[in-house]
Structure formats: C-alpha cells, structure tokens
Design an enzyme around this catalytic site. Structure first.
Site, mmCIF file in Angstrom:
data_model
loop_
_atom_site.group_PDB
_atom_site.id
_atom_site.type_symbol
_atom_site.label_atom_id
_atom_site.label_comp_id
_atom_site.label_asym_id
_atom_site.label_seq_id
_atom_site.Cartn_x
_atom_site.Cartn_y
_atom_site.Cartn_z
ATOM 1 N N ARG A 1 4.128 -7.513 0.757
ATOM 2 C CA ARG A 1 3.149 -6.393 0.166
ATOM 3 C C ARG A 1 2.809 -6.804 -1.297
ATOM 4 O O ARG A 1 3.372 -6.772 -2.154
ATOM 5 C CB ARG A 1 4.162 -4.961 0.000
ATOM 6 C CG ARG A 1 3.180 -4.068 -0.525
ATOM 7 C CD ARG A 1 3.738 -2.622 -0.424
ATOM 8 N NE ARG A 1 2.633 -1.513 -0.847
ATOM 9 C CZ ARG A 1 2.616 -0.218 -0.430
ATOM 10 N NH1 ARG A 1 3.646 0.130 0.648
ATOM 11 N NH2 ARG A 1 1.660 0.458 -0.713
ATOM 12 N N ASP B 1 -2.305 -4.248 -0.274
ATOM 13 C CA ASP B 1 -2.503 -3.091 -1.276
ATOM 14 C C ASP B 1 -3.099 -3.635 -2.426
ATOM 15 O O ASP B 1 -2.884 -4.708 -2.863
ATOM 16 C CB ASP B 1 -1.193 -2.521 -1.441
ATOM 17 C CG ASP B 1 -1.422 -1.297 -1.998
ATOM 18 O OD1 ASP B 1 -2.569 -0.484 -1.808
ATOM 19 O OD2 ASP B 1 -0.636 -0.386 -2.561
ATOM 20 N N SER C 1 -4.162 2.460 7.564
ATOM 21 C CA SER C 1 -3.017 3.273 8.282
ATOM 22 C C SER C 1 -3.724 4.785 8.799
ATOM 23 O O SER C 1 -4.941 4.967 8.495
ATOM 24 C CB SER C 1 -1.903 3.678 7.170
ATOM 25 O OG SER C 1 -2.615 4.413 6.338
ATOM 26 N N GLY D 1 -8.509 -1.368 -4.289
ATOM 27 C CA GLY D 1 -9.088 -0.259 -5.193
ATOM 28 C C GLY D 1 -8.939 -0.338 -6.614
ATOM 29 O O GLY D 1 -9.783 -0.418 -7.651
ATOM 30 N N ARG D 2 -7.616 -0.802 -7.119
ATOM 31 C CA ARG D 2 -7.089 -0.914 -8.498
ATOM 32 C C ARG D 2 -7.852 -2.375 -8.774
ATOM 33 O O ARG D 2 -8.397 -2.486 -10.129
ATOM 34 C CB ARG D 2 -5.616 -1.118 -8.500
ATOM 35 C CG ARG D 2 -5.076 0.281 -8.651
ATOM 36 C CD ARG D 2 -3.582 0.254 -8.496
ATOM 37 N NE ARG D 2 -3.199 0.093 -7.116
ATOM 38 C CZ ARG D 2 -2.224 -0.349 -6.664
ATOM 39 N NH1 ARG D 2 -1.059 -0.744 -7.660
ATOM 40 N NH2 ARG D 2 -2.035 -0.746 -5.381
ATOM 41 N N ARG E 1 7.356 -0.203 -1.281
ATOM 42 C CA ARG E 1 7.533 0.696 0.150
ATOM 43 C C ARG E 1 6.913 0.042 1.213
ATOM 44 O O ARG E 1 6.045 -0.960 0.989
ATOM 45 C CB ARG E 1 7.126 2.068 -0.188
ATOM 46 C CG ARG E 1 5.874 2.233 -0.857
ATOM 47 C CD ARG E 1 5.065 3.715 -1.169
ATOM 48 N NE ARG E 1 3.865 3.647 -1.653
ATOM 49 C CZ ARG E 1 3.715 3.858 -2.732
ATOM 50 N NH1 ARG E 1 4.852 4.157 -3.771
ATOM 51 N NH2 ARG E 1 2.490 4.043 -3.376
ATOM 52 N N ASN F 1 -4.498 6.527 5.930
ATOM 53 C CA ASN F 1 -5.726 6.284 5.168
ATOM 54 C C ASN F 1 -7.037 6.839 5.661
ATOM 55 O O ASN F 1 -7.844 7.065 4.908
ATOM 56 C CB ASN F 1 -6.113 4.627 5.335
ATOM 57 C CG ASN F 1 -5.067 3.971 4.461
ATOM 58 O OD1 ASN F 1 -4.694 2.724 4.903
ATOM 59 N ND2 ASN F 1 -4.589 4.259 3.363
HETATM 60 C C1 FPP Z 1 -5.136 -0.749 0.312
HETATM 61 O O1 FPP Z 1 -5.965 -1.023 -0.796
HETATM 62 C C2 FPP Z 1 -6.382 -1.465 1.298
HETATM 63 C C3 FPP Z 1 -6.934 -0.874 2.287
HETATM 64 C C4 FPP Z 1 -6.628 0.611 2.557
HETATM 65 C C5 FPP Z 1 -7.944 -1.492 3.310
HETATM 66 C C6 FPP Z 1 -7.630 -2.565 3.643
HETATM 67 C C7 FPP Z 1 -8.611 -3.464 3.878
HETATM 68 C C8 FPP Z 1 -9.337 -4.824 3.955
HETATM 69 C C9 FPP Z 1 -8.575 -5.756 3.376
HETATM 70 C C10 FPP Z 1 -10.527 -5.229 4.199
HETATM 71 C C11 FPP Z 1 -11.098 -5.224 5.653
HETATM 72 C C12 FPP Z 1 -10.477 -5.355 6.796
HETATM 73 C C13 FPP Z 1 -10.542 -5.648 7.886
HETATM 74 C C14 FPP Z 1 -9.986 -5.708 9.321
HETATM 75 C C15 FPP Z 1 -12.002 -6.514 8.025
HETATM 76 P P1 FPP Z 1 -6.145 0.372 -1.433
HETATM 77 O O2 FPP Z 1 -7.459 0.778 -1.344
HETATM 78 O O3 FPP Z 1 -5.221 1.372 -1.212
HETATM 79 O O4 FPP Z 1 -6.172 0.018 -3.088
HETATM 80 P P2 FPP Z 1 -5.285 0.713 -4.290
HETATM 81 O O5 FPP Z 1 -3.923 1.105 -3.870
HETATM 82 O O6 FPP Z 1 -5.639 -0.151 -5.383
HETATM 83 O O7 FPP Z 1 -6.165 1.916 -4.336
#
Ligand code: FPP
Length: 225
Positions: free
Chosen positions: A173, A12, A57, A15-16, A179, A60
């Site tokens: 995490r 996680d 997920s 994005g941030r 969570r 997502n």
């Molecule tokens: C959560 O960060 C991350 C994801 C929803 C995507 C995870 C994907 C990767 C690490 C890269 C690609 C994966 C593969 C299998 C090639 P967030 O976007 O929720 O971040 P935030 O909470 O800061 O907004």
C-alpha cells in the site's frame, strides 16, 4: 531471492501527490495510470505471475461526479490503448469487482479486454474496479446459503471473484496509510504487508524492487513454528 508469485497493490495517494504540486486530482490519477502500467510490466518482467491493482473501490464510487468522470475517462483510455500491449506481452486481463456499478461502455470495454487477452500465459493482471471485499464475501455467503450445505474453505474460495487465482504473497500500500480498506480480506489472510510513505505516482520500479527484497527477507510460517 524468493520472488512473490502474486503482488497486490493499493494505489493510494494520487490526490495528495497532485495537491502538493498544485495540480488537479485528475493529474494525480493520470500519473498514477502511467506508474501502474510501468510497475505491472516490471513485475511481470521479473517473473511475478499475478499482479492485482486496486483501481476503484465500491466506496470510491461515492466521490464527487467530476472526479469519477475523470477516472472513468482514464479507464476508457486504458482499455482502448493498452489491450494490444497486454496481448503482445502475453498478459491475461481479469477484472474483479461489480461491473454493474460502472458505466456500461466501460463494463463492455473491460469484458472485451478480458476476452481478447484470455489466452495470455505469461501472467495475469487483475484490476479491481468497483471492488469491495465485504461485498464480495457477502455475495459468496449468499450463494452458499442458496446452495443449502456447509462448504470447505476451497469451495468457499471458488465463489469469490479470485477463483483460480493464488492468494497474494505480498500486498503493497502506497500513500502512508496503514489499512486494507476493504481489499481482498479473505485472500490476504497470510499475505505479507508492505507500506510505503510514497504517494502512488512517486512509487517507482526501484521502490517495487525494494518491496520485493523486503518480502524476500521475511519468514512465512502460516501460523506454524
Ligand atoms: C487512490 O488515490 C487512487 C484511486 C482512487 C484511483 C486509482 C487509479 C489509478 C491509479 C489510475 C487509473 C486506473 C486504471 C485502471 C486505468 P486517492 O485519490 O485516494 O489519493 P488521496 O488519498 O491522496 O486523495
């Protein structure tokens, strides 16, 4: 030092991480993909046998289409460019999650990756894509109901997508939140949890070493004394 046999990671904070650097969210996911490859290789080099990464997920999947398209491009890139490397390193790929939720070409690429790496014996990389623990549990319950008889824990676990995979010993995490977000709810009943404030693209191999060290210092009693 006791090494976890199975490490699961909720990746996680992409994005941030990007926002803080005034970059598009897609840049965070791209960086996250690099980290994910490096961390999993590092874990297997240490002797960890199973690494499970929560890449997408079910929830997502309701993100804006633009973000999903960016993630799907990364998945395509990952499956096209990394299978040979997994093969060379003796790592078997296994997808958990509902592939029917993915674009058909990604579903096909991931299946091809699983088939090509099926003989890998050094470790297993599980990618959770289109995964949700409640969805997985409900599918298992429905299968059990169709079977028409009560099941043991072992029989029920065999209906889950992780059939044959030992439960995670350590679940990490990143990204500050504390969570489980619908991840491996059955399988993590006795898993040690480790939360890092670092955003996933900033979580280094040395951070993984620290998490493993922290795990090694814990006493696992499984409800006994
Ligand atoms: C959560 O960060 C991350 C994801 C929803 C995507 C995870 C994907 C990767 C690490 C890269 C690609 C994966 C593969 C299998 C090639 P967030 O976007 O929720 O971040 P935030 O909470 O800061 O907004």
């Amino acid at each position: 030092m006791e090494l976890p046999r199975h490490i699961a990671i909720i990746m996680d904070g992409n994005g941030r991480w990007a926002k803080k650097r005034l970059l598009p969210r897609s840049a965070g996911h791209r960086e996250g993909m690099k980290r994910m490859i490096s961390l999993s290789e590092h874990a297997f080099d240490l002797g960890v046998k199973y690494v499970t990464l929560y890449a997408l997920s079910c929830e997502n999947l309701s993100r804006p289409q633009e973000e999903l398209d960016g993630l799907f491009s990364l998945f395509r890139k990952y499956f096209s460019e990394n299978i040979a490397r997994l093969l060379q390193k003796g790592i078997r790929l296994k997808i958990i999650g509902d592939r029917s939720l993915l674009p058909p070409d990604i579903a096909a690429l991931s299946r091809k990756g699983e088939e090509e790496t099926a003989a890998g014996e050094r470790g297993t990389l599980l990618l959770a894509i289109g995964y949700g623990a409640r969805q997985e549990l409900l599918a298992a319950v429905n299968a059990a109901v169709r079977g028409g008889r009560e099941l043991s824990q072992a029989e029920f676990a065999a209906l889950l997508s992780t059939d044959g995979i030992p439960d995670p010993d350590l679940l990490i995490r990143t990204g500050k939140e504390k969570r489980l977000s619908n991840f491996l709810l059955w399988q993590s009943a006795y898993t040690e949890l480790y939360f890092s404030d670092k955003m996933f693209p900033a979580f280094t191999n040395a951070d993984l070493d620290r998490a493993i060290e922290n795990y090694a210092g814990r006493e696992r009693r499984y409800g006994k004394i």
